[in-house]
Scaffold this active site. Structure first.
Site, short mmCIF file in Angstrom:
data_model
loop_
_atom_site.label_atom_id
_atom_site.label_comp_id
_atom_site.label_asym_id
_atom_site.label_seq_id
_atom_site.Cartn_x
_atom_site.Cartn_y
_atom_site.Cartn_z
N PRO A 311 45.82 -61.02 55.38
CA PRO A 311 44.76 -60.20 56.00
C PRO A 311 43.43 -60.47 55.28
O PRO A 311 43.21 -60.01 54.16
CB PRO A 311 45.24 -58.77 55.77
CG PRO A 311 46.13 -58.84 54.58
CD PRO A 311 46.74 -60.21 54.57
N ASP A 487 42.34 -61.84 49.89
CA ASP A 487 43.61 -61.39 50.45
C ASP A 487 43.65 -59.88 50.24
O ASP A 487 43.83 -59.40 49.11
CB ASP A 487 44.78 -62.08 49.72
CG ASP A 487 46.13 -61.70 50.30
OD1 ASP A 487 46.22 -60.70 51.03
OD2 ASP A 487 47.12 -62.40 49.99
N HIS A 488 43.47 -59.14 51.33
CA HIS A 488 43.33 -57.68 51.19
C HIS A 488 44.63 -56.99 50.82
O HIS A 488 44.66 -55.80 50.53
CB HIS A 488 42.78 -57.08 52.49
CG HIS A 488 41.73 -56.04 52.28
ND1 HIS A 488 41.77 -55.14 51.23
CD2 HIS A 488 40.61 -55.74 52.98
CE1 HIS A 488 40.73 -54.34 51.28
NE2 HIS A 488 40.00 -54.69 52.33
N ARG A 489 45.74 -57.73 50.80
CA ARG A 489 46.98 -57.15 50.31
C ARG A 489 46.95 -57.03 48.80
O ARG A 489 47.63 -56.17 48.21
CB ARG A 489 48.17 -58.02 50.71
CG ARG A 489 48.37 -58.24 52.20
CD ARG A 489 49.45 -59.26 52.48
NE ARG A 489 49.14 -60.54 51.84
CZ ARG A 489 49.97 -61.58 51.80
NH1 ARG A 489 51.18 -61.49 52.35
NH2 ARG A 489 49.62 -62.71 51.21
N ILE A 491 43.76 -57.67 46.81
CA ILE A 491 42.44 -57.34 46.27
C ILE A 491 41.75 -56.30 47.16
O ILE A 491 41.71 -56.45 48.38
CB ILE A 491 41.56 -58.61 46.20
CG1 ILE A 491 42.27 -59.69 45.39
CG2 ILE A 491 40.19 -58.30 45.60
CD1 ILE A 491 41.66 -61.06 45.53
#
Length: 516
Positions: A311, A487-489, A491
């Site tokens: 994501p 990577d929003h998972r 960070i």
């Protein structure tokens, strides 16, 4: 005895490669470790070395062909081996050969033309076809330029063999059996091959079953009335290719009706082919098609994997790099005196590492199987590089342990090898973070796609002169734009912004890098 050499695994996990260029020819002597071919993997173009000392016997793949790892691509005659000697170590049939040579110096034989080294002239694809059809290529007459054996020559030889075998099996019985009715189950179609019957476990064809028009009989001889032959000539039909199950005195016999049916079937098939081509090209006239494979395909697959898996979120910001521009300009002459071209990128890489050290989650990877976030201890920064083959990412290892000039030199070498497509696969592996400089072509902002499985990528825009407020006055300043995709998972947005702030501080005041 030939030594068969299989395409090796020239990179981690690779399953196939493209033969870009052969560096040797049949008959050429090679030494062990001498490059014999250039192959393009999904990472780079690499050279394949010879495994033995010897002579190139055969190239079994063509340039441009995709070959799976483990496939034999070339064979060698190892030094000391010879196919022209018998068990006693003497040349086989030497006396016979000498006699034939003295009978008529200008005479020709039934064997395929050979070069001075006694080898047949034929392309790798032709040799492969000969092997598949069980044809001895050394016994085939070559009709190509200089006596080269073509695929058509091989197919003709294979058909001739089939005809001989079929003729032997289809010969009419002798004696009283000669009056056996033609409808007997043992009577075979003139166009049905022995090998086809063997595959079927026997012939189940009935007199009513006619071969299709696409099945070429390729007979050496066909019986027909003069009127039938005239009709075939007017229709542009090869009489020997017309399917028939009728015979006269053991020879295939063709009727006018069969010629007409075959001609109509050919016309219909050609019309269908034309229509199919028209359907596929109606809206693409003049389009160019480029093979989607090798490095280009790998780039696409990895970009798609990254977007499917990660994501993405992108943080944008600007940084005043006026002092960086001044310092870099001041140091350029001194760097050139040491044969180094100092660009802005080494400063950026050092600033990035400083930011990664303060924000370790940016230098991380997500291990989904173990359900763990892995904070990398190394600082290996990839530098996205545009090449003719697509985007490649050479990796500068241990940036935290190197000075600006060392980074500049290493980057120059890696980028040069990437653009020449000579970079080794291992020089593009092990990255922990990537930097891409789209500003080199005039861009300011972008949404870079993460080099998965890394967790972030920093995009650099073009440095432009822009108005800024300094001490309550509007003055021109050099401004660099930054685009950080994460990577929003792994960070969060706040962590991404803090990282960019740290990098910006080092770029605004490059002297801080002296403390690193």
């Amino acid at each position: 005895m030939a030594h068969e050499f299989e395409l090796p695994d020239v990179g981690e996990g690779l399953t196939e490669a493209e033969i870009v260029r052969w560096l040797v020819e049949p008959g050429e002597t090679v030494t062990e470790d001498q490059p014999v071919a250039e192959v393009e993997t999904d990472k780079a173009v690499v050279e394949v070395p010879a495994p033995v000392n010897g002579t190139v016997a055969e190239l079994r793949a063509e340039e441009g062909e995709m070959v799976s790892v483990g496939t034999v691509i070339i064979t060698f005659d190892v030094d000391g081996d010879s196919d022209a000697t018998d068990d006693e170590g003497e040349p086989a049939d030497k006396a016979t050969t000498d006699e034939a040579a003295t009978e008529d110096d200008d005479s020709t034989t039934d064997a395929a033309p050979t070069g001075a080294d006694g080898r047949v002239f034929a392309a790798p694809s032709t040799r492969r076809l000969a092997r598949e059809l069980g044809v001895d290529i050394a016994a085939v007459d070559g009709s190509g330029p200089g006596g080269r054996v073509t695929e058509a020559d091989v197919r003709a030889a294979a058909d001739a063999t089939d005809t001989v075998e079929s003729g032997a099996d289809d010969a009419p019985p002798s004696g009283d059996d000669a009056d056996t009715d033609d409808t007997d189950d043992d009577v075979r179609s003139a166009v049905r091959r022995v090998d086809e019957e063997a595959d079927d476990g026997g012939s189940d064809a009935t007199p009513d079953e006619k071969p299709t028009a696409a099945e070429a009989a390729d007979r050496d001889r066909t019986l027909a009335a003069p009127a039938t032959r005239k009709l075939a000539d007017e229709s542009g039909v090869d009489l020997d290719a017309v399917p028939t199950d009728e015979t006269r005195d053991g020879e295939a016999f063709v009727t006018p009706e069969q010629v007409q049916q075959y001609a109509e079937a050919q016309t219909e098939a050609q019309a269908a082919d034309t229509a199919a081509v028209a359907d596929t090209t109606a809206d693409t006239a003049g389009d160019e098609r480029i093979p989607y494979r090798g490095i280009r395909r790998t780039i696409g697959e990895r970009m798609a994997e990254s977007k499917r898996t990660v994501p993405h979120a992108t943080h944008h910001d600007e940084v005043d790099v006026t002092r960086l521009v001044e310092i870099r300009d001041r140091l350029s002459d001194r760097a050139e005196a040491r044969d180094t071209k100092l660009t802005y990128m080494p400063f950026v890489l050092k600033a990035v590492v400083a930011g990664l050290q303060e924000h370790p989650v940016l230098n991380a990877q997500l291990d989904e199987d173990a359900e763990e976030i892995v904070l990398r201890s190394d600082y290996n920064v990839g530098v996205a590089t545009a090449t003719d083959a697509g985007l490649m990412v050479p990796v500068v290892d241990d940036v935290d342990r190197k000075g600006l000039l060392a980074i500049a030199d290493e980057m120059r070498d890696l980028v040069s090898k990437a653009r020449e497509r000579s970079i080794a696969p291992e020089e593009m592996q092990g990255g922990t973070f990537t930097v891409t400089n789209f500003g080199a072509v005039g861009g300011e902002y972008a949404t870079p796609i993460i080099n998965y499985p890394e967790a972030a990528i920093l995009g650099l825009g073009e440095i432009k002169r822009k108005p800024r407020v300094v001490d309550d006055e509007i003055v021109p300043r050099d401004v660099l734009t930054l685009s950080l995709s994460i990577d929003h998972r792994v960070i969060d947005g706040a962590e991404a912004a803090s990282f960019v702030n740290t990098v910006s501080a080092y770029l605004e005041d490059p002297e801080l890098l002296l403390l690193e």
